[in-house]
Design an enzyme around this catalytic site. Structure first.
Site, PDB file in Angstrom:
ATOM      1  N   CYS A  60      -1.456   0.746   7.335  1.00 30.32           N
ATOM      2  CA  CYS A  60      -2.877   0.424   7.475  1.00 30.32           C
ATOM      3  C   CYS A  60      -3.268  -0.800   6.646  1.00 30.32           C
ATOM      4  CB  CYS A  60      -3.750   1.620   7.063  1.00 30.32           C
ATOM      5  SG  CYS A  60      -3.738   3.011   8.230  1.00 30.32           S
ATOM      6  N   ARG A  61      -3.341  -0.619   5.345  1.00 30.84           N
ATOM      7  CA  ARG A  61      -3.923  -1.657   4.493  1.00 30.84           C
ATOM      8  C   ARG A  61      -3.020  -2.864   4.261  1.00 30.84           C
ATOM      9  NH1 ARG A  61      -5.152   1.995  -0.501  1.00 30.84           N
ATOM     10  NH2 ARG A  61      -3.237   2.949   0.301  1.00 30.84           N
ATOM     11  N   CYS A 113       0.861  -1.183   0.000  1.00 32.33           N
ATOM     12  CA  CYS A 113       0.000   0.000   0.000  1.00 32.33           C
ATOM     13  C   CYS A 113       0.897   1.232   0.000  1.00 32.33           C
ATOM     14  CB  CYS A 113      -0.989  -0.016   1.159  1.00 32.33           C
ATOM     15  SG  CYS A 113      -0.290   0.229   2.809  1.00 32.33           S
ATOM     16  N   ASN A 142       2.338   1.474   4.284  1.00 33.03           N
ATOM     17  CA  ASN A 142       2.581   0.211   4.982  1.00 33.03           C
ATOM     18  C   ASN A 142       2.291   0.323   6.480  1.00 33.03           C
ATOM     19  OD1 ASN A 142       5.373  -2.027   5.637  1.00 33.03           O
ATOM     20  ND2 ASN A 142       3.288  -2.567   5.106  1.00 33.03           N
TER      21      ASN A 142
END
Length: 202
Positions: A29-30, A24, A27
């Site tokens: 959250c998702r 993402c 690096n």
């Protein structure tokens, strides 16, 4: 046409594990959630010893992250506490530390999975630059062949075209990320199995 599994084997010889990298922007959250979610799916399937799973970012918004001396926002940070809290409620534990995509990742991983179209564009932009600097790295078309969007593997949210970044939103955004990643992680494992079975029959 060779599958990604065949291409990876051709680059580095027979591999004991299938390697998957989730990407993402920052690096935090998702992609760390995708890493943890996919690891959970793999563990439940009893396949932990068959996979290498990691995550990274594309600079967190820094434009020079992939260049020599470039800077990557959030590098070394733990996952966003809001994402971590939302994930724990679903039995998913985030353990990764933020890092940027590295040139070595392009050889190391069989599957490179972006959370949104921008992530994919940034992966390919970096891959193109790195390939020009180092002939030992995969060519752009090779990287393109093993890079895809996470939502491609959704079976429930079939119209989703990205896992949206929840960073600037409220709790609902983090729950949506978890819903999409839960859906896609199961689909991704099924997709990898299908590719491996097709390869074994050839």
């Amino acid at each position: 046409m060779a599958t990604r599994v065949q291409a990876a084997a051709g680059q580095s010889g027979a591999k004991d594990k299938t390697s998957v990298l989730f990407v993402c922007l920052g690096n935090i959250c998702r992609s760390p959630t995708a890493e943890a979610m996919f690891r959970s799916v793999v563990e439940k399937a009893g396949l932990s010893n068959q996979f290498e799973i990691d995550s990274c970012g594309t600079g967190g918004g820094s434009s020079n992250w992939y260049l020599p001396g470039g800077f990557s926002y959030h590098e070394g940070d733990e996952s966003d506490p809001r994402m971590t809290s939302a994930a724990v409620k679903r039995g998913v534990r985030l353990t990764s530390t933020s890092r940027p995509l590295l040139p070595s990742d392009l050889n190391r991983f069989d599957y490179i999975i972006g959370m949104d179209p921008r992530n994919v564009r940034d992966i390919l932009k970096a891959a193109s630059y790195w390939a020009e600097q180092d002939q030992q790295l995969p060519r752009l078309e090779q990287v393109r062949g093993k890079t895809s969007l996470m939502t491609r593997y959704c079976s429930k949210a079939k119209t989703a075209d990205e896992v949206p970044d929840p960073y600037y939103g409220g709790p609902a955004g983090f729950d949506l990320v978890l819903d999409l990643l839960d859906d896609a992680a199961t689909g991704l494992l099924a997709h990898i199995h299908q590719e491996q079975q097709a390869t074994a029959k050839q």
